[in-house]
Write an enzyme that holds these catalytic residues in place. Structure first.
Site, mmCIF file in Angstrom:
data_model
loop_
_atom_site.group_PDB
_atom_site.id
_atom_site.type_symbol
_atom_site.label_atom_id
_atom_site.label_comp_id
_atom_site.label_asym_id
_atom_site.label_seq_id
_atom_site.Cartn_x
_atom_site.Cartn_y
_atom_site.Cartn_z
ATOM 1 N N LYS A 57 0.896 -1.228 -0.003
ATOM 2 C CA LYS A 57 -0.041 -0.047 -0.064
ATOM 3 C C LYS A 57 0.872 1.192 0.179
ATOM 4 O O LYS A 57 0.574 2.090 -0.819
ATOM 5 C CB LYS A 57 -0.855 -0.059 1.184
ATOM 6 C CG LYS A 57 -2.024 -1.043 1.203
ATOM 7 C CD LYS A 57 -2.716 -1.033 2.477
ATOM 8 C CE LYS A 57 -3.713 -2.400 2.403
ATOM 9 N NZ LYS A 57 -4.397 -2.770 3.448
ATOM 10 N N GLN A 101 -4.979 -2.079 9.736
ATOM 11 C CA GLN A 101 -4.940 -3.290 9.184
ATOM 12 C C GLN A 101 -5.333 -4.497 10.130
ATOM 13 O O GLN A 101 -4.860 -4.654 11.113
ATOM 14 C CB GLN A 101 -3.168 -3.359 8.852
ATOM 15 C CG GLN A 101 -2.866 -4.459 8.074
ATOM 16 C CD GLN A 101 -3.124 -4.578 6.607
ATOM 17 O OE1 GLN A 101 -3.173 -3.382 6.126
ATOM 18 N NE2 GLN A 101 -3.685 -5.494 5.996
ATOM 19 N N ASP A 124 -11.281 2.414 4.164
ATOM 20 C CA ASP A 124 -11.552 0.755 3.950
ATOM 21 C C ASP A 124 -13.095 0.728 4.084
ATOM 22 O O ASP A 124 -13.316 -0.544 3.714
ATOM 23 C CB ASP A 124 -11.227 0.052 5.178
ATOM 24 C CG ASP A 124 -10.270 -1.257 4.728
ATOM 25 O OD1 ASP A 124 -9.952 -1.317 3.556
ATOM 26 O OD2 ASP A 124 -9.441 -1.627 5.658
#
Ligand code: NAD
Length: 291
Positions: A57, A101, A124
């Site tokens: 990322k 994460q 997200d």
């Protein structure tokens, strides 16, 4: 091994194209914003798969011109410390996207953390407000993996309206939001899961079959309707028998299913790069909207 007849849905190539588009959007917006877009990825502990995703990322952010505000915490970090950092990032005007994460170490509860991220910085798309907007088919930040799958289907002009879609997997991260997105495009959607009876009977009815389970080669050729579109979300690491290098495989027996399906995504190079591309896109969308 059967011969491949299916056309490949090339997520890697499309992700590259999206990165290029985002780079151009940022170049246009930056003079007026006086800063680049910013993304903060919070990682706790040393899970090697998570570390690899975070590195990916960050690399992609650098390529398109997004500033990374990543934070890496030791495995024994407390819930309160993470909440404090999220509050800080919520207030930081250089940060447009925040993501935690997953998975987190066992002593941490991800749900209050996901609730704590400002919905407009929820890169997200997992905040309940954004999930609620998805249920209502309203514009909002959408979960990156399912949104990436939908973008890939769109790129290849694959008609979904009236088609039978079977999503195998019901997680909040992939299966459930993807089922809602397919429904939004007027597919007739069934969600299968670990308690589903006679999975092969169900999958054989699918014009669009999505596997999001995390089990190597769960979907075999006899479970696929000839001419189906097969999307493999799964990422499984398989150790080499001779002690050599491990490799990544999906949930679909690619070689044999590719002889039956009309379209198929490879692993790697299918859904994975699309997830990253949509994460960057969510960040740039927030950047454009936020002050
Ligand atoms: P999860 O473990 O949260 O959910 C797995 C789902 O599979 C569950 O809903 C469960 O009911 C279902 N399931 C388990 N065994 C089953 C069986 N035998 N038959 C039918 N259904 C069964 O996982 P997740 O977070 O949704 O991820 C699924 C897979 O996708 C994993 O391999 C993960 O690594 C991968 N993934 C890939 C990306 C990407 O960018 N490509 C992103 C997220 C997740």
């Amino acid at each position: 091994m059967s011969s491949l007849t299916a056309k490949i849905l090339d997520g890697k190539a499309l992700a590259k194209k999206i990165h290029q588009e985002l780079k151009q959007r940022i170049e246009i917006l930056q003079p007026q914003k006086q800063r680049p877009p910013g993304l903060a990825v919070l990682m706790v502990g040393d899970n090697p798969a998570s570390a690899a995703y975070v590195r990916n990322k960050e690399r992609a952010c650098t390529k398109v011109g997004i500033a990374s505000f990543n934070r890496h915490f030791p495995a024994d970090t407390t819930q309160q410390e993470l909440e404090r950092v999220i509050d800080e990032l919520n207030q930081d005007s250089r940060v447009d996207g925040i993501l935690v994460q997953l998975p987190l170490p066992k002593h941490l509860d991800p749900i209050p953390l996901l609730y704590r991220i400002l919905p407009e910085k929820d890169a997200d798309g997992l905040h309940p407000l954004n999930l609620g907007k998805l249920v209502r088919s309203e514009t909002g930040l959408r979960s990156c993996t399912p949104a990436g799958v939908m973008r890939l289907l769109k790129e290849y002009n694959l008609e979904l309206s009236g088609k039978r879609a079977v999503v195998v997997g019901r997680s909040i991260l992939v299966g459930k939001p993807l089922a809602l997105m397919l429904l939004e495009q007027n597919a007739t959607v069934t969600i299968a899961h670990s308690r589903t009876k006679d999975l092969p009977k169900l999958t054989r009815e699918a014009d669009i079959l999505i596997a999001a389970v995390g089990r190597t080669e769960l979907i075999t050729a006899d479970m696929v309707k000839p001419g189906a579109i097969v999307i493999d979300v799964g990422i499984n690491r398989v150790e080499a028998k001779d002690g050599g290098k491990s490799r990544l495989v999906g949930d679909v027996d690619f070689d044999n299913v590719a002889a039956v399906a009309e379209y198929i995504t490879p692993v790697p190079g299918g859904v994975g790069p699309m997830t990253v591309a949509l994460l960057l896109q969510n960040t740039v969308d927030s950047y454009e909207r936020n002050a």
